[in-house]
Scaffold this active site. Sequence first.
Site, PDB file in Angstrom:
ATOM      1  N   GLU A  31       0.850  -1.192   0.000  1.00 50.87           N
ATOM      2  CA  GLU A  31       0.000   0.000   0.000  1.00 50.87           C
ATOM      3  C   GLU A  31       0.887   1.244   0.000  1.00 50.87           C
ATOM      4  O   GLU A  31       1.829   1.328   0.788  1.00 50.87           O
ATOM      5  CB  GLU A  31      -0.913   0.024   1.229  1.00 50.87           C
ATOM      6  N   ALA A  78       1.883  -0.327  10.602  1.00 53.01           N
ATOM      7  CA  ALA A  78       1.550  -1.718  10.304  1.00 53.01           C
ATOM      8  C   ALA A  78       0.719  -1.733   9.038  1.00 53.01           C
ATOM      9  O   ALA A  78       0.319  -0.692   8.520  1.00 53.01           O
ATOM     10  CB  ALA A  78       0.783  -2.357  11.463  1.00 53.01           C
ATOM     11  N   MET A  79       0.433  -2.947   8.535  1.00 56.90           N
ATOM     12  CA  MET A  79      -0.324  -3.094   7.295  1.00 56.90           C
ATOM     13  C   MET A  79      -1.288  -4.253   7.417  1.00 56.90           C
ATOM     14  O   MET A  79      -0.928  -5.331   7.891  1.00 56.90           O
ATOM     15  CB  MET A  79       0.648  -3.323   6.119  1.00 56.90           C
ATOM     16  N   GLU A  80      -2.527  -4.036   6.964  1.00 57.06           N
ATOM     17  CA  GLU A  80      -3.634  -4.957   7.204  1.00 57.06           C
ATOM     18  C   GLU A  80      -3.783  -6.064   6.175  1.00 57.06           C
ATOM     19  O   GLU A  80      -4.871  -6.624   6.015  1.00 57.06           O
ATOM     20  CB  GLU A  80      -4.944  -4.163   7.267  1.00 57.06           C
ATOM     21  N   HIS A 115      -6.501  -2.006  15.217  1.00 59.00           N
ATOM     22  CA  HIS A 115      -6.746  -1.275  13.977  1.00 59.00           C
ATOM     23  C   HIS A 115      -6.560  -2.175  12.758  1.00 59.00           C
ATOM     24  O   HIS A 115      -7.431  -2.240  11.880  1.00 59.00           O
ATOM     25  CB  HIS A 115      -5.799  -0.074  13.894  1.00 59.00           C
ATOM     26  N   GLU A 116      -5.428  -2.862  12.709  1.00 55.65           N
ATOM     27  CA  GLU A 116      -5.157  -3.689  11.525  1.00 55.65           C
ATOM     28  C   GLU A 116      -6.117  -4.875  11.461  1.00 55.65           C
ATOM     29  O   GLU A 116      -6.545  -5.274  10.367  1.00 55.65           O
ATOM     30  CB  GLU A 116      -3.704  -4.160  11.531  1.00 55.65           C
ATOM     31  N   HIS A 132      -9.491  -3.809  10.098  1.00 50.16           N
ATOM     32  CA  HIS A 132      -9.464  -3.596   8.649  1.00 50.16           C
ATOM     33  C   HIS A 132      -9.966  -4.820   7.879  1.00 50.16           C
ATOM     34  O   HIS A 132     -10.321  -4.704   6.707  1.00 50.16           O
ATOM     35  CB  HIS A 132      -8.042  -3.278   8.183  1.00 50.16           C
ATOM     36  N   GLU A 181      -9.754   4.136   6.334  1.00 48.55           N
ATOM     37  CA  GLU A 181      -8.892   4.546   7.438  1.00 48.55           C
ATOM     38  C   GLU A 181      -9.648   5.334   8.510  1.00 48.55           C
ATOM     39  O   GLU A 181      -9.459   5.110   9.709  1.00 48.55           O
ATOM     40  CB  GLU A 181      -7.701   5.356   6.911  1.00 48.55           C
TER      41      GLU A 181
END
Length: 865
Positions: A127, A268-270, A303-304, A307, A326
């Site tokens: 992303e 971080a990334m989901e 949060h992640e 998602h 987001e």
Amino acid sequence: MADARTTPAPPAITHRSDYAPPSWLVPEVALDFALDPAATRVKARLAVTRNGAHDTPLRLDGAGQVPLAVSVDGATVNDWRIEGEQLVIPLTGNAHVVETEVEIAPDRNTQLMGLYASGGNLCTQCEAEGFRRITWFPDRPDVLATYRVRMSADKVRFPVLLANGDPVAAGDDDDGTHWAEWHDPWPKPSYLFALVAGDLAVNRDTFTTRSGREVALGIWVRAGDVPKTDHALTALKLSMAWDERVYGREYDLDVFNIVAVDDFNFGAMENKGLNIFNSRYILADPDTATDYDYDAIAAVVAHEYFHNWSGNRITCRDWFQLSLKEGFTVYRDQGFSADQGSAAVKRIEDVRGLRAAQFPEDAGPLAHPVRPESYIEISNFYTATIYNKGAELIRMMATMLGPQRFRAATDLYFERFDGTAATCEDFVACMEEAGGIDLSQFRLWYSQAGTPRVSATLAHEPGSGRATLNLAQKVPETPGQSDKQPQVLPLRVRLFGGETGQPLGEEQLVILSDASASVTFETVTERPVVSLNRGFSAPVIVESDRSAEDLAFLARHDDDAFARYEAMQQLMLDTLIAATIEGEADTRAVVAAVADTLDDPALDRAFVAEAVLLPSENFIGDQLSVVDPEAIFRAREGLRRTLGRTLEPQWRAACDIALRRPYAYTPEDKGIRRLRNVALGYVSASGTPDAAALAWAQFEAADNMTDRQGALTTLASGHAPERDAALDVFYNRYADNPLVLDKWFQTQALSSRDDTPVLVAELAQHPDFTLANPNRARALVGAFAVNQRAFHAAGGAGYRWLTDQLLALDRLNPQTSARLLPPLGRWRRFDPIRAEAMRAELERIVATAGISKDLFEQASKSLKG
């Protein structure tokens, strides 16, 4: 005269109005990786279908890769061509199988986008537009596909092979390599693709969903870090249960993995089923992580995970809709965190963050709507406006709908748009339909930039039994937007009796949608004091006619915790602004209000710590037409000294309470530690001779990082011998721990010492400092840039140093460089000498040959705005 033929063309601008559906869809993808840090081969098999009646060729995005082969329906083709960063393949039919092979070099990928090396492992970050650095693909969020992934790699070097979805098969080859296959059955955009290969250990657990599915959980880290993952694993399980209970969302795969890496541009990334985290948001134990770190880990893990539905199952149609996923997910993780501890303190923290990052953004040259209209580099729009202000938009709609209707609206949204790429308009329409509310005017929040300013005056004639609240709103001009319309502002309001302190009626939700309006309150039996924007129900700046007496009264009597905090902060802010402008101010009301707060046994210690903490120098500066860093510093330090000296017994008592308690991570203990470190700062500010010794004693005796770093922070701004001793002890103890060493750099960069600019320049030459790691760059360069007094020290050395760092960093990692520029872009807020020096550095950046479009966009907009 410069030769116009050699002047590079300005970067292309992408406009929201130019959106068109993809010409080709890719319902299925199969990827085959032969993994090697120096030369990875990627074979991609794309099932493509024509989307509508057209004769447009297939265009696949790509960057930084070497094309090796292209075939269509099993036959090699030679009529493909490269146009810019696109592979163009003429196709005649409506459905084909396109296969490509490329080579990439992960170990030379310093941008940390696509497939790159970190700590001996290989991992991805896609992303927003990183997948094109892995293979040729229509790299846009509205092209959704199911993925099958096969990876092969040296078994000794990369014993663990992970990807999205669920594992399908694995095996060994005779040449010392092994392979694994993964399948993700849920259609996803390419930005959610993930792959990890490395020598990793795992902390495993399981979670059983409400429908009975058992999910295998795993957090993958270096072997020695496994004990530091327990908190994150607990947070994950709590998040999964919370999302089922509060939003009715259940996890949908058999496996959920998290991998922590040291080199990461984001938090971080989901990625679907395989979240990749910056290690700072996974690793924690009492000796190395503060209470803030623990809380942040839980929030980011939540949060992640959230998602999975608000971002993965429903993704965004285009990057202009980024806040769809987001903003909504930030709102959800804020709700989760509020439920884990003090909801009041969490709201205070969220609003402080909004005011520190988003309000200045809204008031500066980089202001943009929650749904922007154009961009040069999409990575520059991962901003506080998209995330934090976007969350406030969701909160306002939830406030206007109420809990039951809001839940019905989110249920409708998840049901209607599951498996699609949606828009902000789609979300708002669901709020309208399920909530039975007209949000036509509310949509202005998505298109207008700027923070609304609300003026409020309360009129009351004694004996009349009536009071009238007069409200007016104005949205200030922002770059490209001068004619602003009134917005919908849901303001929670309540009156209190000025003599008895009792509520005068129930709280009211006032919806201010016109430029001005009046609200009448009946049965007002005594002089009223108004509590405004309770709970920070609207993200606005309130300007009222409440006196210092009224604010002190609300700081003691308001029954809304946030409003009580807000009254105290406004009282402090008014005093500090007066002292900044006039050189002195009457501090008696502040001292009395702080004393009352400290002495109130009914108050949560965490709330007390937040309430008695003075507004930051940056926030004070945001209230002034021209920022005077030295005057602000003198005013704030003067009030700190007064509070420290006048209330020294109370501050010492707060320090002593914590000293007698062994470490425990509970809401009560966190509050006590928080107050203890705030109190230690006030004792130090008082100038008492034993302040440094007190901080040193806390530093030496600390059984946790919260108290140890709290003491170090206090010492770092002083000149006592204990300062250098503490910094040396801290460094030697944690020299092998990158995350804790970041704290060592950051603490010094935020110091209030006169020589901080010189010390920071020296730290940039330290053997442990590197711009190649985003965490380390943020710890020193980013922290120094928000240290208002040090960064803006007379002479402009701080501006020149920051520019040198940004240009050097831009050659390695444009995303991180661009994100560190905004403090330089606020040059118009300062006196002419400072403003000219800052502007000159922005011009130097723009004039530098070969800079990235990331940095160019931020610097050029900062000059024009």
